[in-house]
Design an enzyme around this catalytic site. Sequence first.
Site, PDB file in Angstrom:
ATOM      1  N   CYS A 169     -32.337   6.759  58.001  1.00  0.00           N
ATOM      2  CA  CYS A 169     -33.480   7.613  59.244  1.00  0.00           C
ATOM      3  C   CYS A 169     -32.607   6.248  60.417  1.00  0.00           C
ATOM      4  CB  CYS A 169     -34.500   7.994  59.291  1.00  0.00           C
ATOM      5  SG  CYS A 169     -35.448   6.329  58.520  1.00  0.00           S
ATOM      6  N   GLU A 180     -42.647  10.936  59.998  1.00  0.00           N
ATOM      7  CA  GLU A 180     -41.289   9.803  60.692  1.00  0.00           C
ATOM      8  C   GLU A 180     -40.375  10.713  59.546  1.00  0.00           C
ATOM      9  OE1 GLU A 180     -41.244   6.741  61.209  1.00  0.00           O
ATOM     10  OE2 GLU A 180     -43.677   5.634  60.922  1.00  0.00           O
TER      11      GLU A 180
HETATM   12  P1  NAP Z   1     -37.131  16.902  53.805  1.00  0.00           P
HETATM   13  O1  NAP Z   1     -36.226  17.735  53.371  1.00  0.00           O
HETATM   14  O2  NAP Z   1     -37.742  16.946  55.258  1.00  0.00           O
HETATM   15  O3  NAP Z   1     -37.816  16.408  52.820  1.00  0.00           O
HETATM   16  C1  NAP Z   1     -38.496  15.359  52.849  1.00  0.00           C
HETATM   17  C2  NAP Z   1     -39.404  15.447  52.162  1.00  0.00           C
HETATM   18  O4  NAP Z   1     -40.441  16.918  52.526  1.00  0.00           O
HETATM   19  C3  NAP Z   1     -39.665  16.560  50.702  1.00  0.00           C
HETATM   20  O5  NAP Z   1     -40.589  15.545  49.973  1.00  0.00           O
HETATM   21  C4  NAP Z   1     -39.733  17.586  50.925  1.00  0.00           C
HETATM   22  O6  NAP Z   1     -39.712  18.542  49.074  1.00  0.00           O
HETATM   23  C5  NAP Z   1     -40.533  17.615  51.997  1.00  0.00           C
HETATM   24  N1  NAP Z   1     -40.152  19.153  52.438  1.00  0.00           N
HETATM   25  C6  NAP Z   1     -39.536  19.579  52.964  1.00  0.00           C
HETATM   26  N2  NAP Z   1     -38.783  20.945  53.279  1.00  0.00           N
HETATM   27  C7  NAP Z   1     -41.049  21.213  52.840  1.00  0.00           C
HETATM   28  C8  NAP Z   1     -42.357  22.275  53.953  1.00  0.00           C
HETATM   29  N3  NAP Z   1     -41.381  22.571  54.351  1.00  0.00           N
HETATM   30  N4  NAP Z   1     -43.290  21.493  53.087  1.00  0.00           N
HETATM   31  C9  NAP Z   1     -43.829  20.912  52.637  1.00  0.00           C
HETATM   32  N5  NAP Z   1     -42.773  20.047  52.518  1.00  0.00           N
HETATM   33  C10 NAP Z   1     -41.275  20.202  52.644  1.00  0.00           C
HETATM   34  O7  NAP Z   1     -35.512  15.609  54.270  1.00  0.00           O
HETATM   35  P2  NAP Z   1     -34.447  15.697  53.225  1.00  0.00           P
HETATM   36  O8  NAP Z   1     -33.443  16.066  54.590  1.00  0.00           O
HETATM   37  O9  NAP Z   1     -34.400  15.118  51.852  1.00  0.00           O
HETATM   38  O10 NAP Z   1     -34.449  14.168  54.630  1.00  0.00           O
HETATM   39  C11 NAP Z   1     -33.815  12.777  55.374  1.00  0.00           C
HETATM   40  C12 NAP Z   1     -34.372  13.464  56.509  1.00  0.00           C
HETATM   41  O11 NAP Z   1     -35.674  12.625  56.057  1.00  0.00           O
HETATM   42  C13 NAP Z   1     -33.388  12.725  57.802  1.00  0.00           C
HETATM   43  O12 NAP Z   1     -33.575  13.635  58.650  1.00  0.00           O
HETATM   44  C14 NAP Z   1     -33.937  11.744  57.916  1.00  0.00           C
HETATM   45  O13 NAP Z   1     -33.558  10.670  58.794  1.00  0.00           O
HETATM   46  C15 NAP Z   1     -35.294  11.852  57.809  1.00  0.00           C
HETATM   47  N6  NAP Z   1     -36.327  10.074  56.930  1.00  0.00           N
HETATM   48  C16 NAP Z   1     -36.721  10.128  58.413  1.00  0.00           C
HETATM   49  C17 NAP Z   1     -36.963   8.717  58.115  1.00  0.00           C
HETATM   50  C18 NAP Z   1     -38.587   8.009  59.070  1.00  0.00           C
HETATM   51  O14 NAP Z   1     -38.845   6.837  58.491  1.00  0.00           O
HETATM   52  N7  NAP Z   1     -38.082   7.818  60.300  1.00  0.00           N
HETATM   53  C19 NAP Z   1     -36.975   8.020  56.624  1.00  0.00           C
HETATM   54  C20 NAP Z   1     -36.340   8.431  55.648  1.00  0.00           C
HETATM   55  C21 NAP Z   1     -35.841   9.315  55.969  1.00  0.00           C
HETATM   56  P3  NAP Z   1     -38.593  18.469  48.508  1.00  0.00           P
HETATM   57  O15 NAP Z   1     -37.841  17.850  48.106  1.00  0.00           O
HETATM   58  O16 NAP Z   1     -39.153  19.414  47.380  1.00  0.00           O
HETATM   59  O17 NAP Z   1     -37.642  19.895  49.386  1.00  0.00           O
END
Ligand code: NAP
Length: 456
Positions: free
Chosen positions: A263, A229
């Site tokens: 998102c 997602e």
């Molecule tokens: P993110 O950096 O991707 O973080 C999300 C999760 O992934 C966190 O638990 C993060 O851990 C972990 N993570 C990040 N990089 C990783 C890696 N290389 N290996 C393993 N785990 C990893 O996302 P964000 O920027 O905080 O959140 C916003 C994004 O999420 C936006 O793009 C938004 O659109 C999307 N989103 C999508 C939905 C949906 O349902 N489609 C819902 C909500 C948000 P850490 O925090 O420890 O880095």
Amino acid sequence: MAYQSTNPYDGKVVKSFDEINDAELEGKLKTASACFDKDWRTRSFADRAAIVKRAAALMRERSQALAELITLEMGKLIQQSVGEVALSAAILDYYAEHAEQFLAPEKLTTPKGEAMVESSPIGVLFGVEPWNYPYYQIARFAAPNLMAGNVVMVKHASSVPQCALAFEQLMTDAGAPAGAYTNLFVSKDQVAKIIDDPRIRAVALTGSEAAGAVVAAQAGKQLKKSTMELGGSDAFIVLEDADLDKAVKHAVSGRMGNSGQACTASKRFIVVEPLADSFLKKFQAALENFKPGDPMDKQTTLAPLSSAEALKKLVEQVDGAVAGGARVLMGGQRIEGQTGAFMQPTILTDISNSNPAYKEEFFGPVALFFKVADEDAAVALANDSPFGLGGSVFTQDIERGKRVARKIDTGMVFINSGAVSSPELPFGGVKNSGYGRELSGAGIQEFVNKKLIRVS
Ligand code: NAP
């Protein structure tokens, strides 16, 4: 990867948590795996439902305290945090009440003998979750999968550790056995190890495209199923026959809810020519009313972004858009005189298709505005995006709205509203927004074994 609560309203570090070491991780994996094999998978739907329903009731009892943790850790306006707690409890209840029906055995028509498909749980699931809706995201993953008989382990975002612990405590207090729901404070290296571990059967991630690409590749290498997602840049189309005031009202809530950090926030406003100028005027006037302040204060209308880094990234994106030729109609900068991570409500216009902003996701209160000649141009622009999560169409002709919705390449389209999420509505996207669905009957089918049983 330190797990830390930092209040985005004043930048103060509130609490830090250590990551677990590999031996502790191994202990948790053992407990989860044993819980699945010896206990959780053997329970009846009624047994599991009693625990999941109790968790929902506890969420409602603890609503204010749980909501305050959200606001403390990621800055959401307190009344929106209270709303998130209510929605999360509703998701828990929904699956407690409907799982058995969703997963009922299916008798097949066969020329000879007997055949049926049963849905059985697959084992220990691993979820990687984001900070923007700290309980809702976990409820979407945990409720259907626990009800299906799987057990779940969750690596929450490192900025919301207190929310992560509060949810785990909720499940324990509701009577979940050790190992049914496990919170993990783990590093990214450990995430890779967890995905590689044979006891983990599948992986669900909600987050950015970048994280999705890494985690999906790790899961794919081990031939494990995953759901992703990811991000979105939802189009908000206003056709010439729309109710203008209604469209503006939804445009404001669609872009400004959660300080724009959703998102499925409305991000690209595509308005057909005759309404474009009046829409823009009213939209701008409405955005000028937002006032920054303490998100714990019910009077505040503009919350900070989740962190100083998120603000820095958003300002850089706006600067990049301007360098690429966009015009800042309003806002465009951080709000000075505030210690918190506040961004001015912003509208960008004149965004050409060669501008980097044209294809980017703006995760904050920044609206991209486009004026188009007609419906076809609106649909073409909406679809000219790497993302395919949601979108909106405003028209007073509902049948026309449905026809337009069918032409939009996303997982969800909302006619005459911004995106909404509710337990019974499937949630998910296509293209770079990911794959798989959460919520609704579809969400509980992702991680079950559709097993054929054939009697000859
Ligand atoms: P993110 O950096 O991707 O973080 C999300 C999760 O992934 C966190 O638990 C993060 O851990 C972990 N993570 C990040 N990089 C990783 C890696 N290389 N290996 C393993 N785990 C990893 O996302 P964000 O920027 O905080 O959140 C916003 C994004 O999420 C936006 O793009 C938004 O659109 C999307 N989103 C999508 C939905 C949906 O349902 N489609 C819902 C909500 C948000 P850490 O925090 O420890 O880095």
